[in-house]
Design an enzyme around this catalytic site. Structure first.
Site, mmCIF file in Angstrom:
data_model
loop_
_atom_site.group_PDB
_atom_site.id
_atom_site.type_symbol
_atom_site.label_atom_id
_atom_site.label_comp_id
_atom_site.label_asym_id
_atom_site.label_seq_id
_atom_site.Cartn_x
_atom_site.Cartn_y
_atom_site.Cartn_z
ATOM 1 N N SER A 180 0.816 -1.211 0.000
ATOM 2 C CA SER A 180 0.000 0.000 0.000
ATOM 3 C C SER A 180 0.853 1.266 0.000
ATOM 4 O O SER A 180 2.036 1.243 0.336
ATOM 5 C CB SER A 180 -0.912 0.023 1.230
ATOM 6 O OG SER A 180 -1.559 -1.205 1.380
HETATM 7 N N1 SAH Z 1 -0.847 -4.867 4.045
HETATM 8 C C1 SAH Z 1 -0.071 -5.219 2.874
HETATM 9 C C2 SAH Z 1 -0.768 -4.925 1.578
HETATM 10 C C3 SAH Z 1 -1.929 -5.804 1.368
HETATM 11 S S1 SAH Z 1 -2.443 -6.087 -0.296
HETATM 12 C C4 SAH Z 1 1.308 -4.586 2.917
HETATM 13 O O1 SAH Z 1 1.608 -3.846 3.849
HETATM 14 O O2 SAH Z 1 2.099 -4.868 2.012
HETATM 15 C C5 SAH Z 1 -3.846 -7.071 0.107
HETATM 16 C C6 SAH Z 1 -3.532 -8.478 0.554
HETATM 17 O O3 SAH Z 1 -4.762 -9.059 0.986
HETATM 18 C C7 SAH Z 1 -3.008 -9.358 -0.570
HETATM 19 O O4 SAH Z 1 -1.745 -9.858 -0.221
HETATM 20 C C8 SAH Z 1 -4.045 -10.472 -0.669
HETATM 21 O O5 SAH Z 1 -3.488 -11.756 -0.928
HETATM 22 C C9 SAH Z 1 -4.683 -10.433 0.700
HETATM 23 N N2 SAH Z 1 -6.031 -11.015 0.780
HETATM 24 C C10 SAH Z 1 -7.081 -10.861 -0.037
HETATM 25 N N3 SAH Z 1 -8.128 -11.587 0.404
HETATM 26 C C11 SAH Z 1 -7.724 -12.216 1.546
HETATM 27 C C12 SAH Z 1 -8.333 -13.101 2.481
HETATM 28 N N4 SAH Z 1 -9.602 -13.524 2.355
HETATM 29 N N5 SAH Z 1 -7.607 -13.534 3.527
HETATM 30 C C13 SAH Z 1 -6.331 -13.153 3.698
HETATM 31 N N6 SAH Z 1 -5.687 -12.306 2.858
HETATM 32 C C14 SAH Z 1 -6.375 -11.847 1.801
#
Ligand code: SAH
Length: 217
Positions: free
Chosen positions: A65
């Site tokens: 992000s």
């Molecule tokens: N917080 C992260 C960015 C997240 S991007 C950072 O600091 O880099 C969003 C993430 O949510 C992705 O890696 C994706 O795989 C995850 N995601 C999406 N749906 C999900 C679910 N149901 N359970 C766990 N993770 C999930």
């Protein structure tokens, strides 16, 4: 922990961008100064953009992000040093590392095993010992470790997921981007009171969708 590798000028610009976007909480600014974002971006063309206020691609088609959004979400959580925290969406581990500086214990969940393995290795390299990364479907929360003082969701849900609301302590706070994946989403702050939940819309954001189930890659 390893010292951040940015130049004094990059550091000044990084912190300036955070402040100019409304980040005022000194504890959050200090944590963001201490956590080197470049450690969470893979070597390659994007590495030298690690200190810019923009999202960047990571493995598995996901994104790390934008720093100002990470900061504002962290600020909205109003973390205390005794808090037990759950993050859904480990991604690169960057947000989780910042949480680990501000809370007692952090659990972070992603549906991609590869991202969890990489993030775990980064946490170890940075000697962050109070954060545990788990491969699971985060839309169900982490019932074994519940309840939580704070929950942060870093993928967009249509509505705050019921299991996560149920795993929030009374007096607890959750921040979650809500809306359809391809449109503008709203960052929602949920506070659990004695008699129910209070919802506040904070700002427009754009996140990858919260998908059901664990990924096979
Ligand atoms: N917080 C992260 C960015 C997240 S991007 C950072 O600091 O880099 C969003 C993430 O949510 C992705 O890696 C994706 O795989 C995850 N995601 C999406 N749906 C999900 C679910 N149901 N359970 C766990 N993770 C999930």
């Amino acid at each position: 922990m390893n010292a951040p590798s940015y130049t004094p000028e990059q550091k000044m610009q990084f912190l300036f961008a955070l402040r100019s976007r409304g980040l005022t909480d000194a504890r959050v600014l200090n944590a963001m100064e201490a956590v080197d974002r470049a450690q969470f971006v893979q070597d390659g063309v994007f590495k030298d953009r690690a200190y810019e206020d923009m999202p960047l691609p990571i493995a598995c088609g996901q994104t790390i992000s934008q720093p100002s959004v990470v900061g504002l979400m962290t600020q909205a959580l109003d973390l205390g040093p005794r808090h037990h925290v759950l993050e859904i969406g480990t991604g690169s581990g960057y947000q989780g590392a910042i949480l680990s500086h501000l809370a007692r214990r952090v659990f972070t969940v992603d549906r991609h095993k590869r991202l969890v393995d990489d993030a775990r290795a980064t946490f170890e390299a940075l000697d962050l010992r109070n954060i545990t990364a788990v491969t699971a479907d985060g839309s169900r929360g982490l019932p074994d470790q519940a309840p939580f003082d704070r929950i942060i969701v870093t993928a967009a849900a249509e509505d705050p997921p019921g299991p996560l609301l149920a795993q929030l302590k009374i007096g607890g706070i959750m921040v979650v981007p809500c809306g359809q994946a391809e449109t503008v989403q709203t960052l929602v702050k949920v506070v659990r009171g004695e008699d129910g939940f209070d919802y506040t819309e904070l700002r427009d954001v754009r996140f990858v969708p919260l998908l059901e189930g664990v990924s096979r890659d």
